[in-house]
Design an enzyme around this catalytic site. Structure first.
Site, PDB file in Angstrom:
ATOM      1  CG  ASP A 103      23.356  29.466  14.635  1.00  0.00           C
ATOM      2  OD1 ASP A 103      24.524  29.759  14.968  1.00  0.00           O
ATOM      3  OD2 ASP A 103      22.660  30.156  13.871  1.00  0.00           O
TER       4      ASP A 103
HETATM    5  N1  URA Z   1      24.313  30.758   9.376  1.00  0.00           N
HETATM    6  C1  URA Z   1      23.501  30.834  10.447  1.00  0.00           C
HETATM    7  O1  URA Z   1      22.795  31.817  10.640  1.00  0.00           O
HETATM    8  N2  URA Z   1      23.500  29.811  11.306  1.00  0.00           N
HETATM    9  C2  URA Z   1      24.216  28.667  11.118  1.00  0.00           C
HETATM   10  O2  URA Z   1      24.137  27.744  11.930  1.00  0.00           O
HETATM   11  C3  URA Z   1      25.054  28.605   9.989  1.00  0.00           C
HETATM   12  C4  URA Z   1      25.087  29.672   9.135  1.00  0.00           C
END
Ligand code: URA
Length: 238
Positions: A103
């Site tokens: 993310d």
């Molecule tokens: N899980 C999440 O919620 N975000 C990420 O970036 C990776 C795994």
């Protein structure tokens, strides 16, 4: 492979710029000056030099990035900076892409490569490649959560996850945890904590299969994988 294609592929300029280099007599093949752009060379066996510097041929590039917050895991975007924008031209030239997504507000290990086959296999749900995250959680994480994660959780869309291995490093108003999961659903770690009524406030990926984030890399820094790391990843995909 044509000599001009080899040199262009290795980042010595466009086909046209490479032709200029050849014209100037800057290029030697097996110690002989060569001006013919169409000359066929074997990139592995023939020794090609430019102004005396050896051209080392490689098809694939493998980079480990310590992704900072604020950049997105994509090759291009109209609004935001991408992880590819963090690379120098010499590496961008290989047209690499991130293997999976973190993310925008997640930090840590991101593999970037142009080896589509390896990427595909590392991401294949069938391979169940383990990924370990470090996180800060708003709320007290305890033994009950460990059991719930180990049993699998139902996410907001009804998806039932595979077991997650949760380790509590510190339990308090804000808890510190490590979590290992073998899948990569959208926002999976955040949604797994939502499923037990808690919120992730900081998330960082520490490892992917046998590949561990190099602690010497500051946020935004990256390095090429060692041959050993690439070999380990190839074995992992099995
Ligand atoms: N899980 C999440 O919620 N975000 C990420 O970036 C990776 C795994």
């Amino acid at each position: 492979m044509r000599l001009d294609k080899l040199l262009a592929n290795m980042g010595y300029g466009s086909r046209k710029e490479v032709k200029q280099l050849l014209k100037k007599g800057a290029v030697q093949v097996n110690s002989e000056p060569v001006k013919d752009a169409a000359l066929h060379v074997d990139p592995v066996k023939d020794e090609v030099t430019i102004l005396g510097e050896q051209v080392v041929y490689k098809e694939f590039i493998y980079l480990m990035l310590n992704k900072p917050q604020g950049v997105i895991s994509a090759t291009e975007d109209d609004r935001d900076r991408t992880v590819i924008d963090l690379l120098i031209g010499e590496h961008r030239h290989f047209e690499p892409f991130p293997v999976g997504r973190l993310d925008k507000d997640t930090e840590g290990l991101l593999l970037i490569t142009n080896d589509g086959k390896l990427a595909h296999e590392l991401l294949s749900p069938k391979k169940e490649v383990p990924k370990t995250y470090y996180a800060h959680i708003n709320g007290r994480v305890d033994e009950t959560d460990i059991e719930k994660f180990a049993a699998g959780l139902t996410l907001d869309d009804g998806y039932f996850t595979k077991p997650g291995q949760l380790r509590v490093l510190q339990s308090g108003e804000t808890s510190e945890i490590e979590l290992t999961i073998t899948e990569g659903k959208f926002h999976q770690v955040k949604r797994m904590f939502e499923a037990v009524g808690k919120r992730v406030v900081y998330l960082k990926r520490l490892s992917m299969g046998p590949l561990e984030l190099d602690s010497a890399l500051h946020l935004g820094e990256y390095r090429e994988l060692t041959e050993e790391e690439v070999a380990m990843l190839r074995n992992e995909k099995g």
